[in-house]
Design a protein around this motif. Sequence first.
Motif, PDB file in Angstrom:
ATOM      1  N   ARG B  80      -7.412   4.187  -3.592  1.00 14.91           N
ATOM      2  CA  ARG B  80      -8.445   3.277  -4.080  1.00 14.91           C
ATOM      3  C   ARG B  80      -9.159   2.624  -2.900  1.00 14.91           C
ATOM      4  NH1 ARG B  80      -8.872   1.182  -9.092  1.00 14.91           N
ATOM      5  NH2 ARG B  80      -6.838   1.989  -9.639  1.00 14.91           N
ATOM      6  N   TYR B  81     -10.457   2.456  -3.043  1.00 13.97           N
ATOM      7  CA  TYR B  81     -11.238   1.790  -1.990  1.00 13.97           C
ATOM      8  C   TYR B  81     -11.187   0.279  -2.180  1.00 13.97           C
ATOM      9  CZ  TYR B  81     -13.075   6.441  -1.104  1.00 13.97           C
ATOM     10  OH  TYR B  81     -13.183   7.771  -0.810  1.00 13.97           O
ATOM     11  N   LEU B  82     -10.941  -0.421  -1.089  1.00 13.27           N
ATOM     12  CA  LEU B  82     -10.809  -1.875  -1.151  1.00 13.27           C
ATOM     13  C   LEU B  82     -11.966  -2.595  -0.475  1.00 13.27           C
ATOM     14  CD1 LEU B  82      -7.024  -2.040  -0.186  1.00 13.27           C
ATOM     15  CD2 LEU B  82      -8.007  -2.064  -2.488  1.00 13.27           C
ATOM     16  N   THR B  93      -6.348   2.467   0.028  1.00 12.37           N
ATOM     17  CA  THR B  93      -4.919   2.777  -0.049  1.00 12.37           C
ATOM     18  C   THR B  93      -4.794   4.290   0.099  1.00 12.37           C
ATOM     19  OG1 THR B  93      -4.980   2.980  -2.446  1.00 12.37           O
ATOM     20  CG2 THR B  93      -4.441   0.814  -1.563  1.00 12.37           C
ATOM     21  N   PRO B  94      -3.837   4.750   0.923  1.00 16.96           N
ATOM     22  CA  PRO B  94      -3.701   6.189   1.126  1.00 16.96           C
ATOM     23  C   PRO B  94      -2.877   6.870   0.039  1.00 16.96           C
ATOM     24  CG  PRO B  94      -2.268   5.018   2.628  1.00 16.96           C
ATOM     25  CD  PRO B  94      -2.997   3.972   1.821  1.00 16.96           C
ATOM     26  N   CYS B  95      -2.447   6.135  -0.971  1.00 16.41           N
ATOM     27  CA  CYS B  95      -1.707   6.731  -2.088  1.00 16.41           C
ATOM     28  C   CYS B  95      -1.941   5.829  -3.300  1.00 16.41           C
ATOM     29  CB  CYS B  95      -0.228   6.873  -1.756  1.00 16.41           C
ATOM     30  SG  CYS B  95       0.558   5.335  -1.320  1.00 16.41           S
ATOM     31  N   VAL B 101      -2.055  -0.388   3.061  1.00 16.62           N
ATOM     32  CA  VAL B 101      -3.506  -0.371   3.149  1.00 16.62           C
ATOM     33  C   VAL B 101      -3.876   0.280   4.474  1.00 16.62           C
ATOM     34  CG1 VAL B 101      -5.590  -1.761   3.324  1.00 16.62           C
ATOM     35  CG2 VAL B 101      -3.758  -2.439   1.766  1.00 16.62           C
ATOM     36  N   ARG B 102      -4.855   1.172   4.410  1.00 25.58           N
ATOM     37  CA  ARG B 102      -5.317   1.820   5.637  1.00 25.58           C
ATOM     38  C   ARG B 102      -6.732   1.330   5.919  1.00 25.58           C
ATOM     39  NH1 ARG B 102      -3.122   7.480   5.649  1.00 25.58           N
ATOM     40  NH2 ARG B 102      -1.328   6.304   6.368  1.00 25.58           N
ATOM     41  N   SER B 103      -7.012   1.032   7.160  1.00 21.10           N
ATOM     42  CA  SER B 103      -8.325   0.506   7.528  1.00 21.10           C
ATOM     43  C   SER B 103      -8.938   1.361   8.629  1.00 21.10           C
ATOM     44  CB  SER B 103      -8.205  -0.945   7.997  1.00 21.10           C
ATOM     45  OG  SER B 103      -9.491  -1.489   8.226  1.00 21.10           O
ATOM     46  N   HIS B 122       1.460  -2.545   5.865  1.00 18.60           N
ATOM     47  CA  HIS B 122       2.188  -2.767   4.614  1.00 18.60           C
ATOM     48  C   HIS B 122       2.082  -4.216   4.166  1.00 18.60           C
ATOM     49  CE1 HIS B 122       4.129   1.203   4.517  1.00 18.60           C
ATOM     50  NE2 HIS B 122       3.819   1.152   5.779  1.00 18.60           N
ATOM     51  N   GLY B 123       1.470  -5.041   5.012  1.00 15.72           N
ATOM     52  CA  GLY B 123       1.341  -6.449   4.660  1.00 15.72           C
ATOM     53  C   GLY B 123      -0.111  -6.866   4.732  1.00 15.72           C
ATOM     54  N   GLU B 124      -0.350  -8.007   5.342  1.00 12.40           N
ATOM     55  CA  GLU B 124      -1.708  -8.500   5.439  1.00 12.40           C
ATOM     56  C   GLU B 124      -2.422  -7.829   6.609  1.00 12.40           C
ATOM     57  OE1 GLU B 124      -3.085 -10.625   3.215  1.00 12.40           O
ATOM     58  OE2 GLU B 124      -1.195 -10.228   2.197  1.00 12.40           O
ATOM     59  N   PHE B 125      -3.749  -7.715   6.489  1.00  8.54           N
ATOM     60  CA  PHE B 125      -4.544  -7.243   7.610  1.00  8.54           C
ATOM     61  C   PHE B 125      -5.126  -8.429   8.339  1.00  8.54           C
ATOM     62  CE2 PHE B 125      -4.772  -2.781   6.554  1.00  8.54           C
ATOM     63  CZ  PHE B 125      -4.958  -2.258   7.806  1.00  8.54           C
ATOM     64  N   PRO B 126      -5.285  -8.390   9.656  1.00  7.61           N
ATOM     65  CA  PRO B 126      -4.870  -7.304  10.521  1.00  7.61           C
ATOM     66  C   PRO B 126      -3.360  -7.314  10.708  1.00  7.61           C
ATOM     67  CG  PRO B 126      -5.789  -9.054  11.841  1.00  7.61           C
ATOM     68  CD  PRO B 126      -5.957  -9.470  10.406  1.00  7.61           C
ATOM     69  N   ALA B 127      -2.790  -6.163  10.785  1.00  5.31           N
ATOM     70  CA  ALA B 127      -1.352  -6.068  10.936  1.00  5.31           C
ATOM     71  C   ALA B 127      -0.943  -6.402  12.359  1.00  5.31           C
ATOM     72  CB  ALA B 127      -0.914  -4.651  10.610  1.00  5.31           C
TER      73      ALA B 127
END
Lengths: 103, 134
Positions: B80-82, B93-95, B101-103, B122-127
């Motif tokens: 899904r696009y965030l 999200t890559p799955c 979350v992937r940025s 896996h948590g908040e961005f920026p990681a």
Amino acid sequence: MNLDLVFGALADPTRRAIVDHLRHGDMSSGELADPLPISRSAVSQHLKVLEEAGLVTRSKRAQQRIVSLNGDRLSAATDWLVAAHEEWQRRFDALDQVLNDDR
Amino acid sequence: MNPNSPSHEEPGFTIVRDFAAPRERIWQAWTDPDVMARWFHPEGLQTPRETVSVDLRVGGTYTYTMRIEETGQEFPTAGRYLRIDPPVRLDFTPCASRRPVRSFRQPADTCESTHLSVSTSHGEFPARSTTLRE
């Protein structure tokens, strides 16, 4: 295994120095602390972080606290790093190929 | 690592590379189904063009199916696009799950190249993340 804890533990230069010392074999917490320019209680705090990450084990032997490196845990972390790096290099290589083909 | 079963034990990390292409073409490679089908799979697999669908809006989904030609084994993938800021930033999200979350980020380009960074958190961005460099 929680790799965040492992990499978090290794993100500190003092803790990496401790891990480096322990590569040569078990040491007492005193032996570990002596060459480090920080207090023994600070060393103890660092050992706690390393222990929680599973990178070291502390045990009592006679009157001494002995610290051992868990090499398997360290290897698992580096294996992950190498695998992630290789996977993304392959993905980026494929992207690079597509960008080149379209030039 | 199997891209379809991301380990919950994976730490956040960032990987970077400079590509000899303008940002718009790299953005297209990540979001245009025709281009995605050509590289969105590991070596040895294919992504048939007809399996790729993209709904490029915040909350929209993308799907594609990777296939091993020899065995016919298929790996349906969706996310899904965030956040969508072309051609600078794409968070997704890559799955199918909400995490990780992937940025994808390419803040600037020069006439020669574009610096792309892809972070997984896996948590908040920026990681707080481990950076993998070439």
